[in-house]
Design a protein around this motif. Structure first.
Motif, PDB file in Angstrom:
ATOM      1  N   ARG A  73       0.356  11.148-115.948  1.00  0.00           N
ATOM      2  CA  ARG A  73       0.962  10.145-116.407  1.00  0.00           C
ATOM      3  C   ARG A  73       2.384   9.938-116.775  1.00  0.00           C
ATOM      4  N   LEU A  74       3.295   9.855-115.888  1.00  0.00           N
ATOM      5  CA  LEU A  74       4.685  10.327-116.197  1.00  0.00           C
ATOM      6  C   LEU A  74       5.636   9.208-116.209  1.00  0.00           C
ATOM      7  N   ASP A  75       6.044   8.820-117.240  1.00  0.00           N
ATOM      8  CA  ASP A  75       6.973   7.642-117.436  1.00  0.00           C
ATOM      9  C   ASP A  75       8.600   7.873-117.935  1.00  0.00           C
ATOM     10  N   LEU A  76       9.327   7.173-117.268  1.00  0.00           N
ATOM     11  CA  LEU A  76      10.873   7.437-117.488  1.00  0.00           C
ATOM     12  C   LEU A  76      11.488   5.998-118.023  1.00  0.00           C
ATOM     13  N   GLY A 100      -7.789  14.511-106.391  1.00  0.00           N
ATOM     14  CA  GLY A 100      -9.002  14.497-106.240  1.00  0.00           C
ATOM     15  C   GLY A 100      -9.631  13.181-106.528  1.00  0.00           C
ATOM     16  N   ALA A 101     -10.557  12.901-107.727  1.00  0.00           N
ATOM     17  CA  ALA A 101     -10.923  11.781-108.207  1.00  0.00           C
ATOM     18  C   ALA A 101     -10.117  11.124-109.291  1.00  0.00           C
ATOM     19  N   LEU A 102      -9.070  11.823-109.521  1.00  0.00           N
ATOM     20  CA  LEU A 102      -8.149  11.414-110.755  1.00  0.00           C
ATOM     21  C   LEU A 102      -6.858  11.269-110.388  1.00  0.00           C
ATOM     22  N   PRO A 103      -6.554   9.965-109.813  1.00  0.00           N
ATOM     23  CA  PRO A 103      -5.199   9.685-109.398  1.00  0.00           C
ATOM     24  C   PRO A 103      -4.023   9.569-110.295  1.00  0.00           C
ATOM     25  N   ALA A 104      -2.612  10.179-110.032  1.00  0.00           N
ATOM     26  CA  ALA A 104      -1.832  10.021-110.926  1.00  0.00           C
ATOM     27  C   ALA A 104      -0.850   8.842-110.734  1.00  0.00           C
ATOM     28  N   ARG A 105      -0.057   8.703-111.949  1.00  0.00           N
ATOM     29  CA  ARG A 105       0.603   7.534-112.079  1.00  0.00           C
ATOM     30  C   ARG A 105       2.054   7.903-112.549  1.00  0.00           C
ATOM     31  N   GLN A 106       3.085   6.952-112.146  1.00  0.00           N
ATOM     32  CA  GLN A 106       4.337   7.113-112.499  1.00  0.00           C
ATOM     33  C   GLN A 106       4.900   5.819-112.719  1.00  0.00           C
ATOM     34  N   SER A 107       5.799   5.654-113.860  1.00  0.00           N
ATOM     35  CA  SER A 107       6.617   4.558-114.186  1.00  0.00           C
ATOM     36  C   SER A 107       7.966   4.825-114.459  1.00  0.00           C
ATOM     37  N   LEU A 127       4.024  13.775-100.329  1.00  0.00           N
ATOM     38  CA  LEU A 127       2.638  13.457-100.515  1.00  0.00           C
ATOM     39  C   LEU A 127       1.648  14.459 -99.889  1.00  0.00           C
ATOM     40  N   PHE A 128       1.097  15.384-100.372  1.00  0.00           N
ATOM     41  CA  PHE A 128       0.267  16.322-100.028  1.00  0.00           C
ATOM     42  C   PHE A 128      -1.435  15.865 -99.810  1.00  0.00           C
ATOM     43  N   PRO A 129      -2.061  16.500 -98.775  1.00  0.00           N
ATOM     44  CA  PRO A 129      -3.525  15.942 -98.346  1.00  0.00           C
ATOM     45  C   PRO A 129      -4.326  15.537 -99.787  1.00  0.00           C
ATOM     46  N   GLY A 130      -4.830  14.306 -99.700  1.00  0.00           N
ATOM     47  CA  GLY A 130      -5.611  14.150-100.719  1.00  0.00           C
ATOM     48  C   GLY A 130      -5.021  13.587-102.136  1.00  0.00           C
ATOM     49  N   ALA A 131      -3.404  13.505-101.823  1.00  0.00           N
ATOM     50  CA  ALA A 131      -2.628  12.903-103.133  1.00  0.00           C
ATOM     51  C   ALA A 131      -3.145  11.531-103.162  1.00  0.00           C
ATOM     52  N   GLU A 132      -3.259  11.061-104.465  1.00  0.00           N
ATOM     53  CA  GLU A 132      -3.120   9.730-104.662  1.00  0.00           C
ATOM     54  C   GLU A 132      -2.322   8.969-106.006  1.00  0.00           C
ATOM     55  N   LEU A 133      -1.552   8.375-105.610  1.00  0.00           N
ATOM     56  CA  LEU A 133      -0.214   7.942-106.697  1.00  0.00           C
ATOM     57  C   LEU A 133      -0.210   6.412-106.796  1.00  0.00           C
ATOM     58  N   THR A 134       0.217   5.979-108.098  1.00  0.00           N
ATOM     59  CA  THR A 134       0.396   4.642-108.253  1.00  0.00           C
ATOM     60  C   THR A 134       1.788   4.600-108.957  1.00  0.00           C
ATOM     61  N   THR A 135       2.669   3.919-108.497  1.00  0.00           N
ATOM     62  CA  THR A 135       3.943   3.759-109.150  1.00  0.00           C
ATOM     63  C   THR A 135       4.450   2.399-109.406  1.00  0.00           C
ATOM     64  N   LEU A 168      -0.968   5.350-101.723  1.00  0.00           N
ATOM     65  CA  LEU A 168       0.077   5.332-102.655  1.00  0.00           C
ATOM     66  C   LEU A 168       0.235   3.657-102.818  1.00  0.00           C
ATOM     67  N   THR A 169       0.249   3.227-104.151  1.00  0.00           N
ATOM     68  CA  THR A 169       0.272   1.959-104.583  1.00  0.00           C
ATOM     69  C   THR A 169       1.551   1.818-105.295  1.00  0.00           C
ATOM     70  N   ALA A 170       2.221   0.818-105.001  1.00  0.00           N
ATOM     71  CA  ALA A 170       3.633   0.684-105.712  1.00  0.00           C
ATOM     72  C   ALA A 170       3.943  -0.656-105.941  1.00  0.00           C
ATOM     73  N   GLU A 171       4.436  -1.015-107.259  1.00  0.00           N
ATOM     74  CA  GLU A 171       4.753  -2.326-107.700  1.00  0.00           C
ATOM     75  C   GLU A 171       6.431  -2.241-108.231  1.00  0.00           C
ATOM     76  N   THR A 172       7.179  -3.314-107.861  1.00  0.00           N
ATOM     77  CA  THR A 172       8.343  -3.266-108.357  1.00  0.00           C
ATOM     78  C   THR A 172       8.687  -4.700-108.733  1.00  0.00           C
ATOM     79  N   LEU A 173       9.350  -4.942-110.178  1.00  0.00           N
ATOM     80  CA  LEU A 173       9.521  -6.137-110.820  1.00  0.00           C
ATOM     81  C   LEU A 173      11.030  -6.038-111.199  1.00  0.00           C
ATOM     82  N   VAL A 174      11.865  -7.257-110.817  1.00  0.00           N
ATOM     83  CA  VAL A 174      13.152  -7.228-111.259  1.00  0.00           C
ATOM     84  C   VAL A 174      13.214  -8.567-111.978  1.00  0.00           C
ATOM     85  N   SER A 175      13.729  -8.727-113.265  1.00  0.00           N
ATOM     86  CA  SER A 175      13.941  -9.623-114.116  1.00  0.00           C
ATOM     87  C   SER A 175      15.371  -9.789-114.261  1.00  0.00           C
ATOM     88  N   GLY A 176      15.689 -10.977-114.631  1.00  0.00           N
ATOM     89  CA  GLY A 176      17.285 -11.320-114.962  1.00  0.00           C
ATOM     90  C   GLY A 176      17.583 -11.573-116.238  1.00  0.00           C
TER      91      GLY A 176
END
Length: 285
Positions: A73-76, A100-107, A127-135, A168-176
């Motif tokens: 879980r890597l946050d910037l 594997g069974a433990l997906p990674a997350r980046q924000s 993304l290598f084979p088996g990579a699962e990531l949420t950003t 790969l799951t991605a979500e982007t939010l922009v606030s004014g």
């Protein structure tokens, strides 16, 4: 039970690390006034690469660990204070290993204060084979702020067997400036949907990318100029206005991650010329 530690103090459940970068204007330059970069994050010193705008600081973001691993879980967090101008870019593509069974997350959280400029242009994730990531990406814009956020995704099976990445799951939010939501974008894709002849992206596609150019439309490059520049690089693209007058959105499809890298560089050059009024120097890597 506490997970066992390795020699670097990491647990078997992965790493949770948060990096923070803050730029502020002072003495005619944008200075890095706060830096928290725990392992695996690493940054260079800021560079002033443009004679036309010495206040624009460019910072190269690096990884010291060889990629993203299972359960990471890597946050910037990037903050650009009022009137400052900062460009954060990666040194190279980032590999996401089999999780594997433990997906990674980046924000990524980007706060662009009043009349500031922020650009975050990242080389593709591979993304290598088996990579699962949420950003997740959250961009907060102050009054008169301008921003560019661009990145990409590629996939690769080092065995040559054509094995797909996981998901790969991605979500982007922009606030004014008032805190209201200007746009929200969500997507989920499985590697099996993109690899091979039946790819959702069409034959020959091995990578895709996206860019958000945020600000008033009069500060945006012309969509046809973006399309022409990317077409010359062999990248299929489409640009269109974003909802709520947020700016321009751009989607890109290419044969490989290298083409997406070139496309992101071209988008950065056109965006800076339109937003800041000069042609930026090339950011060498």
């Amino acid at each position: 039970m506490t997970a066992p530690l390795d020699l670097r103090g990491e647990t078997a459940a992965g790493r949770h690390r948060r990096a923070e970068l803050t730029f502020a204007l002072g003495g005619g330059r944008s200075a890095l006034v706060r830096q928290v970069t725990p392992y695996p994050f690493h940054v260079t010193k800021p560079f002033a690469l443009d004679r036309a705008r010495p206040d624009l600081a460019t910072l190269y973001l690096q990884s010291a660990s060889g990629g993203v691993y299972r359960a990471d879980r890597l946050d910037l967090s990037l903050t650009v204070k009022a009137g400052a101008a900062a460009h954060v870019t990666s040194q190279a593509a980032t590999v996401v290993h089999d999780t594997g069974a433990l997906p990674a997350r980046q924000s990524l959280t980007i706060d662009v204060h009043a009349d500031a400029f922020a650009a975050v242009t990242l080389d593709p994730l591979v993304l290598f084979p088996g990579a699962e990531l949420t950003t997740t990406t959250h961009i907060r814009l102050g009054e008169g702020a301008l921003a560019l956020v661009a990145d990409g995704v590629a996939w690769h099976d080092f065995s040559g067997a054509g094995r797909p990445f996981g998901r790969l799951t991605a979500e982007t939010l922009v606030s004014g400036p008032a805190g209201g939501v200007l746009l929200r974008d969500r997507s989920t894709v499985r590697g099996a949907e993109l690899c091979g002849e039946r790819s959702l992206l069409g034959p020959g596609a091995g990578a895709y990318g996206a860019a958000l150019l945020l600000g008033p439309m009069e500060a945006m490059p012309r969509p046809e100029a973006l399309d022409a520049a990317l077409d010359a690089l062999g990248v299929r693209s489409g640009a269109s206005p974003l909802p709520n007058g947020a700016g321009l959105g751009l989607r890109m499809i290419a044969a490989n991650g290298g083409r997406i890298t070139l496309a992101v560089e071209a988008v950065f050059a056109l965006a800076v010329e339109a937003m800041l009024g000069f042609a930026p120097a090339r950011r060498r890597k």
